[in-house]
Every structure is written in C-alpha cells, then in structure tokens.
Design an enzyme around this catalytic site. Sequence first.
Site: not given
Ligand code: ATP
Ligand code: MG
Length: 720
Positions: A34-35, A218-219, A249, A605
Amino acid sequence: MEPSFLSELNQIQREAVTYPGNNLLVLAGAGSGKTRVLVYRIAWLLSNNRVNAENILAVTFTNKAAHEMRGRLETMLRCSLGSMWVGTFHGLSHRLLRRHWQEAGLEESFQIIDSEDQLRILRGIHRSLNLDLERWSPKQSQLYINGKKEQGIRSHGIGHSNFMEETWLKIYRAYEEICSRGNLVDFAELLLRSHELLRGNAALRDYYRGHFRHILVDEFQDTNTMQYLWIRELCDDTSNLTAVGDDDQSIYGWRGADSGNMKRLDRDYQNLNVVRLEQNYRSTGNILAAANAVIAHNGSRFGKKLWTERGQGDPLVLYAAFNEIDEAKYLANGVATMAEKGVALSDMAILYRSNAQSRIIEEKLLEWGLSYRIYGGIRFFERTEIKDVLAYLRLAINPHDDASFERVVNLPTRGIGEVALASLRNYGKTHDRSLWQAAKIMVETQQLPGRAAGALGRFLSLMDEIAAQVSLLDLATLITYVINFVGLRDHYAKPQYAEYKQSRLENLDELVTAAKQAMGSMVEAHGSQGLQTFLSQVSLESGERLEGSGESCVNLMTLHAAKGLEFRSVFLCGMEDGLFPHVMSMRERDDLEEERRLCYVGMTRAMQWLHLSYAESRQIRGVSSFCKPSRFLREIPGELLRSETLVSKVQIATKFEEDLGGNANECNGLVLGQRVFHGAFGEGTIVGFEGQGEYLLVKIKFRDYGNKLLSPKYANLKLY
Ligand code: ATP
Ligand code: MG
C-alpha cells in the site's frame, strides 16, 4: 514513455499507481505494498510533468515516514522535492497555520504545546477552580477537551445538561482562555483551527482546493473524525484523492480513530474506485498464516485474502520464560544469535505492548553489549531536562506562555514558593493577565512579600536577559548559553538527582547537538526565527525518536509505534493475558478486537523470523504474579510454532517429587512448584521436601546451580 519504475510493481499495483480517475481507495492487508503504491503514484504523477511537486499533498502517520517518503521519491526521480507538502496531519496543519496565522486568529509567534504542557495548564485550572483532584482528574479533562476538539466541537458549541458536563465545560472554557492569551496551540487545536480556517474562508479554501491537485493519505484506517473533515475540506468530489489503508490494522480507536472512515469515503466520494491488493511481499508463508489465523478471530472485518510467493520459511519460535528477567535474557540471547548468523542489528526489532516493559530488556541488552535504540519510547524531547531548557526558550520568545512560566519560574530553586505562585495565578485570572504580566505588575506594585518579590524580580530580569540574547546568538550557542546562564548543569548535578545525573547532563549535550544538526537545514538559524523553527519542529517530533548516530542498533518499540515498519527478525514479547491483551481491554469485545489488530500489526512486521515469548511470572509494580499465556498465542495453529520452552517448572517439580518417592506438595507454607530466590544461587523452583518441622529441608532446582537441599530457616529464601 512509461517510467521504468512501473516494472517494479505487480499488475494491480500498477493499475492503482496509474489510475486516471479521481478517487481511489486501496484497501489491502499488511505488507501488500500500500505504502509502495502511494509513493509510486506520486512518482508517476511527477514524472512527465503530469503534476508539479507543490500541487501534491501527502499525509503520513509519522514525521519519520514523511522524511523517508520524500527521500525515496527524490532518489527515484533524482530531483529535489522541497516544495511538496508531505507530513503528518499535525505537521501539515501547522504549515497552514504558520502561513495564515492572521486569518486563523493567531499571533505570529504562536507556540505548539504537547500533552504534558496541556496537562500542566489543566492542573492549574483544576486548582484555581478548587476541584477535588481525586474526583476531577486533570487527565480526564484532557481527554474530554481533546475528544471534543477531535469532533470539531468548541466550548461555546456545547449545550450543557447536567452538573458533570457543566464542570467539564467550565474547565474547557478556562483552558481556551489560557491558550488564547498565551498564544498556545495544542495538537488537537492544530487540526481544528486549520479546519476552521478553511471552512470559514471560502476564498482560501478554493485556493487550496485548486492548488492541491492530488491528495494522498497513508494509513487511512487510523484517521479520526477531524482528520476526515480536514481532508474533505481540501478535497471535494472533483479533486483527486488516493487513500490507502487496512481495517485490520486500525489500532488507534482509543484515540478516536475510526476505520469506518473508509466506508464513509465510499459514501462521500462518488466514483470511488476500490482496489484490493492480495499478494504479500513482506513475510514468509508461516508468518502470514499465523497472522491471518489470529486476525480471523475478529468479527466485522472487510475480509481480505493474503498470499505470498516467498515459501513457508522457518516456523515461528515460542519461548516460555521463567519470569521477565529470563525473558529479557532470552531476547538478548536471541538478538546475539541472529547477529552471529549475519542479520544486522538494525534489521531486528523487539516489540512490546507497554513502554514500561523496555527497562529490563534495555538492561539485558546493555549487559550483552548490544546497541539498541528506542523508537517512539524515549521521547528525547519529552525528557524532563530537555523540556526544562525548551520552556526557557519558549518563554524567552513568548512571555505569555503560562505553561512554560510555571515550569521554570522556580527551577533551579529560587525561593518562589507555591503561595507566591498562587497569588500570581489568582491575579492573572481576575485581571485576565498572563502569569508573566501578573508577576511584573505584582513586583512593581509591591503586592508580594519582600523575599518572594525579590526572587521573582531576579527571575524576570534573568528572562529579559535571555530574551535579549535570542536575536544575537545562533541556535546552538543560544541553547548552550541558556543552560549555563540559568545554572541547569549545577542543578542536575545536585545529590538528589544522582541517579540520573549522568544521563541528564548527557541529554543536555545532546540537545546542543540536535540544535546544531537542525541548523544545517534551516534557512535562518539566527534569532527568533531560527528558534521558532526549532521549537515547532521539536514539538511536532516529540513522541518520535531523535535519530541516533549511524551505528547499527536493535530497534525497541511499542506495538503502536511499529505500524508501517518492517524488520527481518521480530521478537514479540510479553505475550500474557493481562499484559497483551492489556488488562484494560479484555472485557469489552471492541477493545479486545483492537488488541487483536495490534497483535496482527506486530506479527506482520516480521519478514523472515518471528519470535514470540511470554513469562510465566512477572513483577508488576514490585509484585510478582503468575501469568497466563496470551489468548492470541492459542489462536496460532500449533503446527506453525516451534516451542523453545524449557521443561515447564511444574513438570520438573512433579518429576522430582516422584523421584523422591514423597507425596508432600505443601510444607510449612511452602508449595511445590513455587518460585524462590536465593541470595547466592539466584532463581529456582521448589521441587520437593525432606524432613519435617524444624528439620525440614527444601529441595530447590536452581536455574544456574542445579538441585540444592536448603533449610528454609537459614536460607533466607524470597518467594516470588
Ligand atoms: P503495511 O500494511 O504494514 O503498512 P504495506 O501494505 O504498506 O504494509 P509496503 O510497506 O508498501 O506494504 O510493502 C511491504 C514490502 O513489500 C516492502 O518491503 C515493499 O518494498 C515490498 N513490495 C511491495 N510491492 C512489491 C512488489 N511489487 N515487488 C517487490 N516488492 C514489493
Ligand atoms: Mg504501509
């Protein structure tokens, strides 16, 4: 031409990043990117000049996340993005208010106060209203006031119906008066006031609506009502909103956050495109399966499926510690073992439910020589000595800041007692004057007893002297000057502070270092402008840790502070009913579900290794009690766990009893299986009895010294 970074996304992420319509909600589980989508969407908007940097506003949950987001984008796009609005809700509101202080009804030198200052002011109000502090706790008024502000309600907007409400209202009104007289703005006020600024000023609102062509949040699951309204003010149906969040979350319900805001988006924004991401890129299959199993116990979820291509990975490790000291040793040992395997300390995190748990862990890490940093817990800028210096600085540029006045007027001790202070408060209240003004008048007109008047007069001159230096010195020199001129070093070197003396003096040095670092990125580091910038920065960042040196450190933090972060190896400790889920949250279903979401946040995490631990007994406030493993542990399927439990102490006890052929399980008030502490042998468990009465011997299995037979009469055993 398509920017090359789009190839670093999967198909659905790419569609979200390049989505051409107005409003987008990415609703997806932990670690699904997402981020990443948010950052890449900004990069995509900026590339090929679709949008200029200053026309983008991005909201992150912490200041650290904002710095990282900007840094990440600058690296991706190889350009400086100084003009982009990236920050927390508080930071962005602050930026608006600094720009439009006049329209917002503030003075230019307005100061931000944090929750401790707020509480100090409220304590003063309670005292001046003669409220019984047992019955009317200032903490409760703080919750009341912030709660109202978060719903956008001012004191004059409340119709009162009963005695209770009337009293709260009286406090709220008095608080508003003090803040407005002192030109003080608390955290909730930052948002409320900037919201009112936009709502009440159509020209300004229309300007910003046109200006911010894209707003990204975000969030989103942790936004509260005021934050939602704030966004809504800047972003009508024709604007472009991208929100990303995960209802599983949502962990700030206790602070007014409402994951229902995601549903509200759907209602308020026509043509909202909802995108779901289902591939998790962060964690191994076992970690993901365990986290999914735990969160599945919550009702009323949007419901998401998450899968990973990363393989099963190692099972989760579960450690049942003898007590909290044993648990801390296990953690230190675990970190050291990981480090030997080649995992960098900074790739590891120890997560806990309550801040107080960190002390013993810190102690063991220090013993083992492992560097650590506390993220969000130490609150450098919230430490007493730092706040003391900051209060002097605040008062120097804004003498009407009553909270700061109260803090330093008699620090170091100058003979200004409670009686004199009460007269000042009283005078200030009846004549609508700040404490500073009250002091000036009362000293000049000799309305105070001679000694107090003399001391107060000297304090006022001292402050005038400091205020005069503000325009002459650069920030770091000014801070050094204040510390020395006021005599704070000598103050903290006094015997009564012996225990903390070293760290306090080090912290004062660290503050000068922090000021020097901050000066590096300031347009103007001299005079009141430099000081003003620094003080605002500090207030906004208190609660987040000051970045330490570049050394690799293990990260210690509460589960709340861990949101959005990731680490190769995570130790989630203190998993006991009462501690986690927290005792205050075990009764109500909603509260328990929020704790479970917190558990889900903690578990997700971890990228590669997840260690869970609990203590079979724990000292809380000096009293040791037996603990039950957390119900969340029982929600993890057994096949995903590898237990590192030492053979349960009670099992050992039973086994020894059999060996001895005895059957006594209680003797002279001692119980089989009971934990004891012996001055020389340390911790142990009673595993049997021999003899009787005066000749009774107790067989104890000590953790480090094996079995011993001791006489309870002489052994001076301490019972846990
Ligand atoms: P959270 O809910 O904990 O905030 P999130 O959904 O925001 O998580 P991110 O932090 O954006 O998730 O991504 C999680 C991990 O996966 C990061 O290390 C990110 O770089 C990696 N990632 C996300 N998408 C891809 C992709 N398409 N290819 C490779 N790595 C990815
Ligand atoms: Mg995130």
